[in-house]
Design an enzyme around this catalytic site. Sequence first.
Site, PDB file in Angstrom:
ATOM      1  N   LYS A  70       4.028  -3.403  -7.266  1.00  0.00           N
ATOM      2  CA  LYS A  70       2.930  -3.250  -8.218  1.00  0.00           C
ATOM      3  C   LYS A  70       3.395  -3.540  -9.643  1.00  0.00           C
ATOM      4  CE  LYS A  70       0.523   0.256  -5.459  1.00  0.00           C
ATOM      5  NZ  LYS A  70       0.083   1.666  -5.386  1.00  0.00           N
TER       6      LYS A  70
ATOM      7  N   ALA B 228       4.145   3.063  -9.529  1.00  0.00           N
ATOM      8  CA  ALA B 228       4.266   4.307  -8.755  1.00  0.00           C
ATOM      9  C   ALA B 228       3.489   4.173  -7.454  1.00  0.00           C
ATOM     10  CB  ALA B 228       3.726   5.492  -9.561  1.00  0.00           C
ATOM     11  N   ASP B 229       4.010   4.790  -6.416  1.00  0.00           N
ATOM     12  CA  ASP B 229       3.294   4.829  -5.148  1.00  0.00           C
ATOM     13  C   ASP B 229       3.684   6.097  -4.396  1.00  0.00           C
ATOM     14  OD1 ASP B 229       2.456   3.918  -2.222  1.00  0.00           O
ATOM     15  OD2 ASP B 229       1.520   2.564  -3.656  1.00  0.00           O
ATOM     16  N   GLN B 230       2.854   6.463  -3.443  1.00  0.00           N
ATOM     17  CA  GLN B 230       3.094   7.683  -2.681  1.00  0.00           C
ATOM     18  C   GLN B 230       2.664   7.474  -1.232  1.00  0.00           C
ATOM     19  OE1 GLN B 230       0.551  11.314  -3.211  1.00  0.00           O
ATOM     20  NE2 GLN B 230       2.433  12.169  -4.063  1.00  0.00           N
TER      21      GLN B 230
END
Length: 203
Positions: free
Chosen positions: A63, A79-81
């Site tokens: 991203k 950021a990712d989760q």
Amino acid sequence: MSQSLILASGSAVRQKLLADAGLVFTAEDSRVDEDEIKAGFADGEDDPEAATDALALKLAEAKALAVSAKHGDALVIGADQILSCEGKRYDKPKSMEEARTNLLAFRGRPHILHSGLVLVQDGKTVWNLTARATLTMRAFSESFLDEYLGKAGERVMKSVGCYQLEGPGVQLFERIEGDYFAILGLPMLPLLDELRRRGAVTT
């Protein structure tokens, strides 16, 4: 402080966290194909939790790199989760019925939220971090679940775990271990520390 800061995300929660912390930034959705990245990623049979950490980081980096390609020397936050429960990875539910099914799968069990966080500048990753939080849902009744879904509505489909801790979702849990900001998908304290170190925010 001339360096521009961009959040490579359309997440309202992440934008609010940065804004509430007093940061000056812009936000841009990267539009990367997350399903394609996930499909090409190994499951990590020897250590599935470590593999899920690595996948969260890879998504965050993809991203940030996509947004960095359009914005020169700006410092881009990616950021990712990902949620895992007993070794199985879960995506955001696509329907209320899927949300109900997922919550029944999480009921009475711990699950892990894996967060990946990166900073990218000039198309290169200059810093990264992974963080985990473990949340244990209580053995709630199906009548409670139906009541919860009725109150929360389609907002549950915006969260990989089908809950917002700052709302009625907190009633789903009996124990939470981990950093609150990591649970929300943006580990703020290490991020702010690195931004200060880079002169992107006032020390």
